[in-house]
Design an enzyme around this catalytic site. Structure first.
Site, mmCIF file in Angstrom:
data_model
loop_
_atom_site.group_PDB
_atom_site.id
_atom_site.type_symbol
_atom_site.label_atom_id
_atom_site.label_comp_id
_atom_site.label_asym_id
_atom_site.label_seq_id
_atom_site.Cartn_x
_atom_site.Cartn_y
_atom_site.Cartn_z
ATOM 1 N N LYS A 88 0.822 -1.209 0.000
ATOM 2 C CA LYS A 88 0.000 0.000 0.000
ATOM 3 C C LYS A 88 0.854 1.256 0.000
ATOM 4 O O LYS A 88 0.499 2.250 -0.639
ATOM 5 C CB LYS A 88 -0.949 0.008 1.196
ATOM 6 N N THR A 89 1.979 1.245 0.716
ATOM 7 C CA THR A 89 2.817 2.449 0.767
ATOM 8 C C THR A 89 3.333 2.796 -0.619
ATOM 9 O O THR A 89 3.405 3.973 -1.005
ATOM 10 C CB THR A 89 3.993 2.243 1.740
ATOM 11 N N ASP B 62 -4.723 7.381 4.761
ATOM 12 C CA ASP B 62 -4.072 6.090 4.984
ATOM 13 C C ASP B 62 -4.640 5.451 6.249
ATOM 14 O O ASP B 62 -5.086 6.149 7.166
ATOM 15 C CB ASP B 62 -2.561 6.318 5.126
ATOM 16 N N GLU B 63 -4.619 4.118 6.314
ATOM 17 C CA GLU B 63 -5.107 3.361 7.474
ATOM 18 C C GLU B 63 -6.539 3.792 7.837
ATOM 19 O O GLU B 63 -6.869 4.048 8.997
ATOM 20 C CB GLU B 63 -4.177 3.557 8.686
ATOM 21 N N GLN C 269 -7.473 -5.704 9.345
ATOM 22 C CA GLN C 269 -6.435 -5.296 10.292
ATOM 23 C C GLN C 269 -6.913 -4.162 11.199
ATOM 24 O O GLN C 269 -6.109 -3.409 11.745
ATOM 25 C CB GLN C 269 -5.167 -4.873 9.544
ATOM 26 N N ARG D 139 2.522 -11.194 10.216
ATOM 27 C CA ARG D 139 3.839 -10.577 10.468
ATOM 28 C C ARG D 139 4.969 -11.500 10.016
ATOM 29 O O ARG D 139 6.099 -11.066 9.828
ATOM 30 C CB ARG D 139 4.050 -10.291 11.967
#
Length: 670
Positions: free
Chosen positions: A30-31, A217-218, A248, A610
């Site tokens: 996404k970044t 974002d987020e 998430q 993770r």
């Protein structure tokens, strides 16, 4: 356009108008998408300063800004996209318009210390003692109300306990004093911005017109105020791109509402939906478990992570007799891997659900002299309640230990005032003796006022009684001695009195319980257990940790962290420990509704995703509760992960997806 972008990433980057929801799964890049999309907007003629990108932390904002500069070119003109946190952006809005709400434009922003000072003055004004309501707890309660947009006037109607009613009274005075001082607190930055937009349409229009494009974002982490501020800013131009992953969303306790990302296509019916599902982080074996687990949540955007890394080692589930053996085995396994070439301590992470769990792992890592860092919290041994408990042990072992004695001389409160403590110190200094010698000699304390004299003598007698019990009965388990001491001084009542928030109170009391558990484990392990021996083990381990601080600061250390702290990170080797009912899912969520369990499942999913190369789950078949082993049950999530639980939703067709014009798959790495 970068050739390394895959099809859905390119679609997100090249969609330059209208509302858009980018569902970016874990490890899907996404970044990268956000960075290239901003650069592409500039390349297509949008003035950089007309682009606003908002995220949640200064660290994330700085990283995004650096990446954008890297793509656009650092030598470009000073005209750059505005990359900011929600709170920072609101400060700018308030500086321009807050006078309309009766505040000065040069308002002060109070930090936690300033807030507590104001809260202390407020409580003094309404004659509420620290024993009834502590300033820190008042600030926590006010913050909770502000997150839910409960005003000072309305707080009295939602208050349930006596302490909450006191807090509601104090809240009104606190907010008035804050405004009179020309100051705002952190929560006010959002609330007052929202007030401006709601009360003054001209302000809302002016602020919205400053930008042509808004990127959030987020988005799954937005609370109610942030959600409404976004709506106000984007309604005019409608060029709103939100990026996030409902799977998430794990910050409900901070006020985040997953419904904002779930209902995006209802808020913006013409929104384009792009799914980034290609995961570049984890192996197929790991992602198979992650997809299987999260499918048990019903209220979500349907999607699944598609591995770009085929194969991999199958994750394992390890069962141990108790948490000490679990910690020993996990640490031993890490130690074995660290003997292999190419692996560093920083490649390993131990993830847990609660702040009390790392105690046994810290102990084992110290014993094996393996470097570690506790991320997202202080060391277990540095917590106030743990230091209190250890101070109790130190004065049982040696009443002359003045640091320990003075730490708990009036903790819990027993009528020994600061003035009395100062008198005892002065008397000890002038006589060349210890404070304990003054306290334990009635001749020395005879000149104290009667009330103080009685309090000092009673405390000295308590120490002497339990010390005699310890010396005379060498077979009494140390954990039982500690439990008796805690009951004698009524420490639990003090914790309950000082921490009105149930979660905070429980966490602090659990830390005390872990000291009792550590004593019980030491008692079982050592042939001739003594308090001195236990304290020496901890002291030596602490010095070893101090010597390793440089390695910790460089992060070449094994990471210990909660699942909440792990979000956004990745490690080659991940150990998810304590996979038991009551821990994950946490027992509080089990008592609540399905939404709470769904968030716990998302938390487990975050942990699983993770892991890059290797994932190990572990659980204890029995866990100590106040020094006694109690049977544990495996987490329901383990059964879901391995396909041994029935999923009533597994037959839903994956082609049916809610909302949007596009349902693209895949993604790219960050």
């Amino acid at each position: 356009m970068s050739p390394s972008l895959n099809a859905p990433q390119r679609d997100a980057v090249e969609t330059l108008k209208g509302p858009m929801l980018v569902l970016a799964g874990a490890g899907t890049g996404k970044t990268r998408v956000v960075t290239f999309r901003i650069a592409n907007l500039v390349r297509h003629g949008t003035k950089p300063s007309r682009i606003l990108a908002v995220t949640f932390t200064n660290k994330a904002a700085n990283e995004m800004q650096e990446r954008v500069r890297g793509v656009l070119g650092r030598n470009r003109s000073k005209d750059q996209p505005v990359v900011s946190t929600f709170h920072s952006h609101c400060v700018g809005v308030l500086r321009r318009h807050i006078k309309r709400l009766g505040y000065p434009s040069k308002f002060a922003i109070y930090d936690r210390g300033d807030q507590e000072s104001l809260a202390r003055a407020t409580l003094r004004e309404i004659k509420v003692s620290g024993e009834m309501l502590r300033p820190g707890d008042l600030i926590t309660q006010i913050g909770s109300w502000k997150t839910r947009r409960i005003s000072p006037q309305d707080a009295v109607y939602v208050a349930e306990t006596d302490k909450q009613h006191l807090a509601a009274t104090a809240y009104r005075r606190y907010q008035r004093a804050l405004k009179n001082a020309g100051a705002v607190d952190f929560d006010d930055l959002l609330l007052l911005t929202e007030d401006l937009f709601r009360k003054f349409p001209a302000v809302r229009t002016e602020e919205a017109n400053r930008f042509d494009h808004l990127l959030i974002d987020e988005y799954q982490d937005t609370n109610g105020s942030q959600y409404r501020i976004v709506q106000h800013l984007a309604t005019g131009h409608r060029n709103l791109c939100v990026v996030g992953d409902d799977d998430q969303s794990i910050y409900g306790f901070r006020g985040a509402e997953v419904k904002h990302i779930l209902r995006f296509t209802k808020d913006w019916p013409d929104a384009k939906v792009i799914r980034l599902e290609r995961n570049y982080r984890s192996t197929t074996e790991i992602l198979t478990l992650a997809n299987r687990l999260i499918a048990f949540n019903t209220n979500r955007h349907e999607k699944e992570l598609i591995p770009a890394r085929p194969g991999g080692e199958r994750p394992s589930i390890q069962q141990y007799a108790n948490e000490e053996i679990e910690a020993k085995s996990v640490v031993a396994d890490i130690g074995k891997w660290l003997t292999m070439p190419g692996l560093e301590p920083r490649d390993f992470a131990i993830l847990f659900r609660t702040n009390e769990q790392p105690r046994v792992f810290e102990t084992e890592l110290r014993r094996e002299n393996l470097p570690y860092i506790l991320i997202g919290g202080m060391s277990f041994f540095d917590r106030g309640e743990v230091r209190d408990a250890l101070a109790f042990l130190r004065i049982i072992d040696s009443p002359d230990d003045e640091v320990a004695l003075l730490r708990i001389i009036n903790k819990p409160p027993r009528g020994i005032s600061k003035k009395t403590v100062e008198w005892l110190n002065a008397k000890a200094v002038s006589g060349g003796v210890t404070v304990w010698e003054i306290m334990s000699n009635t001749n020395h304390t005879a000149s104290l006022p009667n009330k103080a004299q009685c309090a000092v003598r009673k405390f000295a007698a308590q120490i002497q009684t339990i010390g005699h019990r310890y010396q005379s009965d060498s077979k009494q388990p140390l954990n039982e001695l500690m439990t008796a001491w805690l009951q004698e001084v009524r420490y639990k009542e003090d914790v309950e009195r000082n921490y009105p928030e149930p979660n905070d109170r429980e966490a602090r009391w659990n830390s005390v319980e872990e000291v009792v558990n550590a004593l019980a484990a030491y008692n079982d392990r050592v042939k001739e257990p003594t308090i001195h021996g236990f304290l020496e083990e901890i002291a030596l381990a602490g010095r070893e940790l101090e010597r390793d601080k440089e390695k910790e600061l460089s992060r070449n250390a094994i990471a210990l962290m909660t699942l909440h702290s792990a979000k956004g990170l990745e490690f080659p080797h991940v150990y998810m420990v304590g996979m038991e009912e009551g821990l994950l899912p946490h027992h509080r969520s089990v008592k609540e509704d399905g939404d709470a369990i769904a968030e716990e499942r998302r938390l487990c999913y975050v942990g699983v995703t993770r892991a890059q190369d290797r994932l190990t789950f572990s659980l204890s078949l029995a866990r100590r509760k106040w020094g006694q082993l109690r049977e544990s049950n495996p987490s329901r999530f383990l059964f879901e992960l391995i396909g041994k639980a029935d999923n009533p939703h597994k037959m839903r067709p994956t082609s049916r997806r809610p909302g949007g014009k596009a349902a693209s798959r895949s993604g790219g790495r960050t």
